[in-house]
Enzyme design. Structure first.
Site, PDB file in Angstrom:
ATOM      1  CG  ASP A   1      -2.282   0.868   1.060  1.00 26.68           C
ATOM      2  OD1 ASP A   1      -3.275   0.525   1.562  1.00 26.68           O
ATOM      3  OD2 ASP A   1      -2.151   1.798   0.004  1.00 26.68           O
TER       4      ASP A   1
HETATM    5  C1  GLC Z   1      -4.597   4.174  -0.126  1.00 21.90           C
HETATM    6  C2  GLC Z   1      -5.537   3.147   0.382  1.00 21.90           C
HETATM    7  C3  GLC Z   1      -5.430   1.850  -0.910  1.00 21.90           C
HETATM    8  C4  GLC Z   1      -5.371   2.628  -2.004  1.00 21.90           C
HETATM    9  C5  GLC Z   1      -4.049   3.150  -2.231  1.00 21.90           C
HETATM   10  C6  GLC Z   1      -4.031   3.565  -3.648  1.00 21.90           C
HETATM   11  O1  GLC Z   1      -3.650   4.617   0.956  1.00 21.90           O
HETATM   12  O2  GLC Z   1      -4.941   2.400   1.642  1.00 21.90           O
HETATM   13  O3  GLC Z   1      -6.755   1.284  -0.377  1.00 21.90           O
HETATM   14  O4  GLC Z   1      -5.648   1.574  -3.004  1.00 21.90           O
HETATM   15  O5  GLC Z   1      -3.654   4.141  -1.333  1.00 21.90           O
HETATM   16  O6  GLC Z   1      -4.481   5.196  -3.656  1.00 21.90           O
END
Ligand code: GLC
Length: 740
Positions: A263
């Protein structure tokens, strides 16, 4: 390309090229005429490093994607196409209901159709992979991201996750309009302590395997091409550097061999967690854990070369990651067609087209849950004076905060659509108050709040006007709810009530008119005690998406008979949280709510049961269940053996409707304690007024398996109870035995 050619490509790449493939950057690094900006310096990227990246997130638009793809491929020695990934959580531009609402449909087929629409619109806009579905089991309404989940039940979650993966990916990733799915957030991100986002997760391995992993497993079995790590720790180890979780569990036990992406900055956050001294140690731990793509941190790029030179990391670990990434690009057909489906002409043809709007409206209509109704709904189509009073009366932004591309101009408000669709009544439309207090500050993306009343005096005047309108009305419809920015990521709340000003508006309207219908817009279960005490009907519409207003109008006036059933329990109070139906008996069960036995598991000040239980949902008609019967009462251990459950269900009301018939099973005794009941099957059954259908379910031995005292996944002989009905409190039961 075939696998051999891919292996040769990987072999021919320099280490610098390989490390580039592991890096995912935000689209703003490639903005038109982009220069080395703050973020790059903050990330310590070398001058030409950004063009070496293997994937880009948060970019869309056919021409924009093509432009950046050209930049990246031209800069790379082997001209490797980049992956473009985006959060298409519940719709791209034609927005579907939030996933928590989609879970309430109990309709995997419609959820699949909604994902197909999202895939097509995002594919023609250049997206290759979506960061969805979120498969995190959610039992804590304080957590803002429950709106992205499909609720508290592992079976319903699994069915919805499977449908979304299939809908996004279609039959083949290389097919037109297929986008890769990314099952997230691995693992158990939905159980943060205190419901506070990103917080510690503490649970036993048994609970992890029993309750939290099934939906991820369903997504993997549905063929998801990628999985995303979670921000939280598990067993005090952050997921993105948790080798046991990622290699032993995800790869070996669950059989996932696709791309594992961190993430956002989650690898870098290993330092904040206090498990990595520096970026170098974080990179080493994550590489050992087998994380392939590093999203928006630079631990790999800044340290892997040195770690290899020092013998801390084998280059073959890097090769493994690069091969998984190249394989995904190949499955998407990017080596032959780096733009895949990006097409400006098709963006115009498909985005927001009627077919897409119709699909999302149907999904919205099926997601609405009628929580209460004394008969005031459906509203009469003519001859009534109806006052719409509430901050959602004139709002067009009826989608969740995870609708990055959505534009509220694509939607209508209730005030727009109701007079046009049901013109036979006299209407007034007033907001009455703002959604949230004027000085509320939200930060992060999409964080602008439009206030209709910018002073407290203006708002007070609005309430007075609204009360005057309520006095003259036959019925008052009150569209109330959370602001969309009160839900989603980093939006945890310690309280679960509607904003104070909205409760004040409800109370003051109630003083002059008791014929109140509340239409509830929210992204999480709320404490609705004060709403229930004043409303004759409560229609839960969640965050209904682009076609939400017309779907609500159809439902209020009876063109759509609500058929949604709760995917998550609504607690009496935040004090009950986490509250979920599949709990354990304990050694001192309370039994009847009315019992006043002291020494049992109970609250002194609250009931144990939620205000509205999982699976609850009313209809404009009435359904009656006949006797449940089994074609036999003993099941053997052979997998092919089946007990057939059948139950007659009758629509004994005046209008056609759809019932969600649910089957729960209780394993009465096990080598470890077993839930008082677990959802094992459900079926949406359409019944015309007066019609009866026999609904049938099959019980098989694999359905009865669980992690026993030795953590073996198996079933155990003994007695079981079957419950069939319209929600998780259904009492009609029948017994059967599983024999060795
Ligand atoms: C965010 C979220 C994740 C998302 C990623 C990209 O922090 O936790 O669910 O897909 O970043 O935006």
């Amino acid at each position: 390309m075939n696998q051999q050619e891919l292996s040769k490509l990987c072999h021919d790449m320099s280490l610098e090229e390989k490390l580039g493939q592991l890096l995912q950057l935000e689209g703003f690094f490639f903005q038109e005429g982009g220069v080395m900006t703050g973020p790059e310096q903050r990330m310590g990227l070398e001058e030409n490093e950004k063009e070496m990246c293997g994937s880009v997130l948060n970019v869309w638009g056919a021409n924009n994607v093509k432009r950046i793809q050209d930049i990246i491929m031209a800069a790379q020695p082997h001209h490797i196409p980049a992956l473009f990934m985006l959060d298409v959580i519940h719709g791209f531009r034609t927005i579907a209901p939030a996933p928590i609402a989609q879970g309430c449909t109990f309709d995997p087929k419609m959820i699949y159709e909604g994902a197909r629409v999202a895939a097509k619109e995002s594919a023609v806009s250049g997206v290759h992979v979506t960061f969805a579905p979120m498969a995190d089991l959610s039992r804590d309404a304080r957590w803002g991201r429950v709106m992205e989940s499909t609720g508290e039940d592992k079976y319903l979650n699994s069915m919805c996750t499977r449908a979304m993966v299939k809908g996004f990916q279609g039959e083949n990733l290389a097919d037109p309009y297929s986008v890769g799915a990314c099952v997230k957030h691995f693992a158990a991100y939905g159980l943060p302590e205190g419901g506070r986002d990103y917080n510690t997760v503490e649970l036993s391995n048994r609970t992890l395997f029993e309750d939290y992993l099934p939906a991820y497993q369903a997504g993997i079995e549905a063929g998801a091409c990628s999985v995303m790590t979670s921000f939280n720790t598990l067993d005090r180890i952050p997921s993105s550097v948790n080798e046991w979780l990622m290699r032993d569990v995800l790869r070996d036990k669950m059989g996932f061999n696709g791309v594992l992406i961190s993430d956002y900055n989650a690898i870098g956050e290993a330092m904040k967690h206090g498990i990595a001294e520096d970026a170098k140690e974080a990179g080493k731990l994550a590489m050992k854990a087998g994380v392939d793509i590093e999203m928006m941190s630079h631990c790999y790029g800044s340290s892997i070369k040195e770690l290899i030179a020092e013998g801390e990391i084998d280059e073959e670990l890097v090769d493994e990651a690069v091969m998984r990434i190249l394989t995904l690009k190949n499955e998407l057909g990017l080596f032959e067609n780096p733009y895949k489906d990006a097409s400006e002409a098709e963006e115009i043809a498909y985005i927001l087209c009627k077919k897409h709007r119709d699909t999302m409206r149907k999904l919205s209509e099926e997601s609405f849950v009628l929580l209460e109704n004394d008969g005031i709904l459906p509203l009469k189509a003519k001859g009534q004076k109806i006052a719409f009073i509430g901050p959602y009366t004139k709002k067009q932004d009826l989608h969740s905060v995870w609708s990055i591309i959505a534009d509220e101009k694509d939607s209508k408000s209730l005030a727009d659509v109701v007079p046009k669709m049901f013109g036979g009544n006299k209407y007034t439309f007033e907001s009455g108050c703002n959604t949230v207090e004027v000085d509320t500050v939200f930060n992060g993306f999409n964080s602008t709040v439009a206030y209709e009343y910018d002073t407290k005096e203006a708002e007070e005047a609005a309430i007075i006007n609204a009360v005057e309108s309520a006095k003259k009305a036959d019925v008052v419809v009150m569209p109330l709810g959370e602001h969309r920015l009160q839900t989603g990521e980093a939006a945890s709340y310690g309280e679960l009530k509607l904003p104070e000003k909205q409760l004040e508006l409800l109370n003051r309207v109630y003083e002059v008119n008791h014929n109140i219908v509340v239409v509830l817009f929210n992204g999480r279960p709320l404490d609705l005690r004060s709403v229930k005490s004043k409303a004759k009907a409560i229609l839960e519409v969640w965050l209904p998406g682009t076609e939400g207003a017309s779907a609500i109008a159809n439902t209020l006036f009876g063109k759509n008979n609500p058929s949604g059933h709760l995917s998550m329990s609504f607690p009496y109070s935040v004090g009950q949280v986490p509250v979920h139906y599949d709990s354990f008996s304990t050694g001192r069960p309370k039994g009847e709510e009315s019992s006043n036995v002291k020494f049992c598991s109970r609250y002194i000040d609250l009931p144990n049961t939620p205000l509205y239980p999982f699976g609850h949902g009313l209809s404009y008609t009435k359904f009656k269940y006949g006797e449940v019967s089994l074609d036999k009462d003993t099941l053997t251990m052979t997998e092919s053996d089946v007990i057939e459950v059948s139950v007659p269900v009758t629509n004994c009301g005046e209008v056609d409707g759809t019932e969600v018939v649910q089957m729960y099973i209780q394993d009465v005794k096990g080598s470890v304690v077993r839930p008082v009941r677990e959802l094992k099957a459900f079926e949406r059954v359409e019944l015309k007024a007066g019609e009866t259908k026999i609904v049938r379910f099959a019980i098989t031995e694999p359905m009865l398996r669980f992690y026993d005292i030795r953590m073996n996944y198996t079933s155990e002989a003994g007695m079981f109870k079957v419950f069939v009905g319209g929600d998780s409190t259904c009492e009609m039961e029948i017994k059967f035995w599983l024999n060795r």
